[in-house]
Structures are given as structure tokens and as C-alpha cells.
Design an enzyme around this catalytic site. Structure first.
Site, PDB file in Angstrom:
ATOM      1  N   TYR A  33      40.445  39.833  50.704  1.00 22.05           N
ATOM      2  CA  TYR A  33      40.188  38.345  50.777  1.00 22.05           C
ATOM      3  C   TYR A  33      41.019  37.321  49.775  1.00 22.05           C
ATOM      4  O   TYR A  33      41.139  37.972  48.421  1.00 22.05           O
ATOM      5  CB  TYR A  33      38.966  37.828  51.383  1.00 22.05           C
ATOM      6  CG  TYR A  33      38.118  37.447  50.227  1.00 22.05           C
ATOM      7  CD1 TYR A  33      37.500  38.629  49.331  1.00 22.05           C
ATOM      8  CD2 TYR A  33      37.546  36.464  49.629  1.00 22.05           C
ATOM      9  CE1 TYR A  33      36.592  38.528  48.341  1.00 22.05           C
ATOM     10  CE2 TYR A  33      36.798  36.225  48.510  1.00 22.05           C
ATOM     11  CZ  TYR A  33      36.349  37.360  47.899  1.00 22.05           C
ATOM     12  OH  TYR A  33      35.219  37.074  46.656  1.00 22.05           O
ATOM     13  N   LYS A 151      40.158  42.666  45.430  1.00 23.36           N
ATOM     14  CA  LYS A 151      39.281  41.713  45.766  1.00 23.36           C
ATOM     15  C   LYS A 151      39.207  41.935  47.363  1.00 23.36           C
ATOM     16  O   LYS A 151      39.340  41.537  48.022  1.00 23.36           O
ATOM     17  CB  LYS A 151      40.057  40.465  45.748  1.00 23.36           C
ATOM     18  CG  LYS A 151      39.313  39.100  46.033  1.00 23.36           C
ATOM     19  CD  LYS A 151      40.092  37.936  45.848  1.00 23.36           C
ATOM     20  CE  LYS A 151      39.271  36.630  45.960  1.00 23.36           C
ATOM     21  NZ  LYS A 151      38.023  36.347  45.075  1.00 23.36           N
ATOM     22  N   GLU A 183      31.900  39.582  34.178  1.00 28.29           N
ATOM     23  CA  GLU A 183      32.346  38.443  34.602  1.00 28.29           C
ATOM     24  C   GLU A 183      31.136  37.526  35.311  1.00 28.29           C
ATOM     25  O   GLU A 183      30.014  38.376  35.314  1.00 28.29           O
ATOM     26  CB  GLU A 183      33.508  38.580  35.512  1.00 28.29           C
ATOM     27  CG  GLU A 183      33.239  39.480  36.735  1.00 28.29           C
ATOM     28  CD  GLU A 183      34.238  39.908  37.581  1.00 28.29           C
ATOM     29  OE1 GLU A 183      35.350  39.130  37.575  1.00 28.29           O
ATOM     30  OE2 GLU A 183      34.461  40.826  38.179  1.00 28.29           O
ATOM     31  N   LEU A 207      37.783  41.164  38.204  1.00 21.13           N
ATOM     32  CA  LEU A 207      38.687  40.393  39.098  1.00 21.13           C
ATOM     33  C   LEU A 207      39.978  39.807  38.381  1.00 21.13           C
ATOM     34  O   LEU A 207      39.767  39.302  37.083  1.00 21.13           O
ATOM     35  CB  LEU A 207      38.110  39.692  40.035  1.00 21.13           C
ATOM     36  CG  LEU A 207      39.334  39.439  41.122  1.00 21.13           C
ATOM     37  CD1 LEU A 207      39.416  40.355  41.946  1.00 21.13           C
ATOM     38  CD2 LEU A 207      39.014  38.004  41.924  1.00 21.13           C
TER      39      LEU A 207
HETATM   40  N1  PMP Z   1      35.689  37.442  39.589  1.00 18.75           N
HETATM   41  C1  PMP Z   1      34.892  37.549  40.569  1.00 18.75           C
HETATM   42  C2  PMP Z   1      34.198  38.735  40.787  1.00 18.75           C
HETATM   43  C3  PMP Z   1      35.269  36.634  41.675  1.00 18.75           C
HETATM   44  O1  PMP Z   1      34.914  36.700  43.068  1.00 18.75           O
HETATM   45  C4  PMP Z   1      36.235  35.527  41.458  1.00 18.75           C
HETATM   46  C5  PMP Z   1      36.724  34.431  42.637  1.00 18.75           C
HETATM   47  N2  PMP Z   1      37.010  35.068  43.581  1.00 18.75           N
HETATM   48  C6  PMP Z   1      36.876  35.323  40.349  1.00 18.75           C
HETATM   49  C7  PMP Z   1      36.412  36.179  39.283  1.00 18.75           C
HETATM   50  C8  PMP Z   1      37.765  34.081  40.202  1.00 18.75           C
HETATM   51  O2  PMP Z   1      39.016  34.519  40.493  1.00 18.75           O
HETATM   52  P1  PMP Z   1      40.007  33.382  41.232  1.00 18.75           P
HETATM   53  O3  PMP Z   1      40.233  32.546  39.920  1.00 18.75           O
HETATM   54  O4  PMP Z   1      41.079  33.958  41.457  1.00 18.75           O
HETATM   55  O5  PMP Z   1      39.377  32.521  42.339  1.00 18.75           O
END
Ligand code: PMP
Length: 287
Positions: A33, A151, A183, A207
Site C-alpha cells: 500500500y 510496505k 522506527e 520502511l
Molecule cells: N515507517 C513505517 C513503519 C510506516 O508505516 C510509515 C508510514 N507508512 C513510515 C515509516 C513513514 O513513511 P512515509 O514517510 O513514506 O509515510
């Protein structure tokens, strides 16, 4: 609220949207996603989200059901049809519906990927009151799988992390592994020491945040020091500032970690400035 959503080629009212019980996204979280923010009716960091979608799909040998141009058109159509000024567009691609349950991947020639998009209206998304006070976070062990760089929709443990935070009266949880912060449940984590911004380096452990990439670029352009390395929970608790980044929270200050108050207990100057720069620059570049 009745929304228009997009399901496998059709724009339909949400109550009429249907997915098969055999869809592998539903049965096995065999799906990836993206979430793209909408500010002022325009898409933030869209190219970054599409690039990461390509990567997630490639790692899982899943076919992209429509072209990048079509993806942009669908995003814009959902913004227009639903009258979204500020909010999010959620996009999910699944390995589709093979017509039965089986662990083996279906032949992609016989089972096309599925695709669903829907909007979430969030007026004033960029002016979240929490950005003024900052988040309080708890730490929880990171027991997710080893490919957090993809993701996927396997979001049960991040949901549990958010629930643990809520039960503790906090805003979010930071995952830790071998003493180091990986994270947040749905965001990348940073600490600030002096004027130096420290965040874990990219690997399969986290991620690869689209907001992270943009924020680090803007920070370097603003002559801020950036260090990509792991940091421990203890180091974070002793930091001057902390913050998280994500497509929906942008840059969100963190003021407390497991009860340890950072600095003055208010959002720090580096976090506040980065939030301003990120919003300003990404709105300028929005499509
Ligand atoms: N880490 C994780 C585990 C996440 O789910 C997300 C957001 N989906 C992020 C980091 C941040 O990613 P982004 O800046 O692309 O939203």
C-alpha cells in the site's frame, strides 16, 4: 460520510465496493500500500510514493495493475469526486483473487493484481494541534518480520503498538530491537543532539519513508547536520529533541520517551523548523 472509491477499474460509492473473500490481500496480507497526503487539493510527494510502490511490488514479484499515469489520474479523480481539500489517498495493490485459498502464489497471467483506492478527508491536516505540543511515546519490542522495507498491509503489530501506547496514555510507540530504536509504528524516528539530526540508516529493518527522504534532503539544503546511524533508547531519552516523519503526520515533534521528558518538554527548534520547511517545500512541489 459516503465516499466514492476506486475498485479494480470502477469508481463506486463505498457501500457498493466489493472485494472477493478469496482476495489474497484479505486472506494473507499479500498486498502492498501507499498513503499520499493531499493539501490544498494537491498531492504531496506523489512521485516518491509511486517509486516506492514499484519497489514493494518488485520485491514481492507482484504486477502493477495500472500505469503510473493512470495512478496519478485515479488519485486526482478521487480528490475531485470527493471534494478533498486536505486529507489522504490510500492505495492498495493485492495479489488478487485466484478463486480459492492456497499458499502458493497464483500465476499472474491467470490472476491479475487487485487495486483499491479511497480518500480520507482530514480538513486542516497540516495544522494538527499535536504539532504544537508534541507526542509522548513509549517503547515496545520490535517483533515484526524482517522485511520492513516492503510496505505490506501486515499491520497487526503496529496496530498493537498503537493500542499499547493508547493504554499507557501516550500518542505512539517506538519499536526497539537489541536496544536500538528501529522506527515508530507508522513513522520514521529521529533524535536531535545540538543541531545534529540522527536517524537510523536505511536497511530491511525499517520502511524507507518518503517523508524521511524529503526531510533529510531539506535538512542538508538548510546546512543542518545529518547522521544516518542507529541510536539506543537511552540515547534518545537523553537527546535534546526527537521527532517522527510520515506522509500523514509530516514532521511531528516527540517530547517524551518512556516517561523521560526531552529538553523543555516542548517541541524543539530543529523539529519545528523542519516541519515548516517540509510543509512549505512539499506544498510548493505538490501535483
Ligand atoms: N515507517 C513505517 C513503519 C510506516 O508505516 C510509515 C508510514 N507508512 C513510515 C515509516 C513513514 O513513511 P512515509 O514517510 O513514506 O509515510
Amino acid at each position: 460520510m459516503s465516499r466514492i472509491v476506486y475498485v479494480n477499474g470502477d469508481y463506486v460509492p463505498e457501500a457498493e465496493a466489493k472485494i472477493s473473500v478469496f482476495d489474497r490481500g484479505f486472506l494473507m496480507a499479500d498486498a502492498v500500500y501507499e498513503v499520499t497526503s493531499v493539501l490544498g487539493g494537491k498531492l504531496i510527494d506523489f512521485a516518491g510514493h509511486v517509486a516506492r510502490l514499484h519497489r514493494s511490488l518488485g520485491e514481492l514479484e507482484m504486477a502493477q495493475p495500472v500505469t503510473d499515469e493512470a495512478l496519478l489520474a485515479i488519485h486526482r479523480e478521487l480528490v475531485a469526486r470527493n471534494g478533498i481539500t486536505d486529507g489522504l489517498i490510500y492505495l492498495q495493490v493485492t495479489r488478487g483473487n485466484p478463486g480459492d485459498r492456497d499458499f502458493l502464489f497464483p500465476d499472474p497471467a491467470a490472476t491479475p493484481s487487485g487495486i483499491v483506492l479511497f480518500p480520507q478527508s482530514k480538513p486542516g491536516l497540516a495544522n494538527a494541534p499535536a504539532a504544537k505540543t508534541g507526542w509522548r511515546v513509549i517503547s515496545v519490542p520490535d517483533v515484526r518480520w524482517g522485511r520492513r522495507d516492503i510496505k505490506t498491509t501486515q499491520l497487526l503489530y503496529p496496530s498493537m503498538g498503537k493500542m499499547m501506547a493508547k493504554k499507557a496514555g501516550c500518542d505512539d510507540a517506538w519499536f526497539t530491537e537489541e536496544g536500538f530504536v528501529t522506527e515508530g509504528t507508522s513513522n520514521n524516528a529521529y533524535i536531535v543532539k545540538g543541531r545534529r539530526i540522527i536517524t537510523r540508516a536505511l536497511s530491511n529493518d525499517i520502511l524507507h519513508g518518503i517523508t524521511r527522504a524529503a526531510v533529510l534532503r531539506f535538512a542538508k539544503e538548510a546546512q543542518m547536520e545529518v547522521e544516518e546511524r542507529s541510536f539506543t533508547l537511552a540515547e534518545a531519552q537523553a537527546a535534546d529533541e526527537a521527532f517522527v516523519t510520515s506522509a500523514s503526520a509530516f514532521v511531528m515533534p516527540v517530547v517524551e520517551i518512556d516517561g523521560a521528558v526531552l529538553g523543555s518538554g516542548k517541541p524543539g527548534p530543529v523539529s519545528v523548523r523542519l516541519r515548516e520547511i517540509y510543509l512549505e517545500e512539499s506544498i510548493k512541489a505538490s501535483v
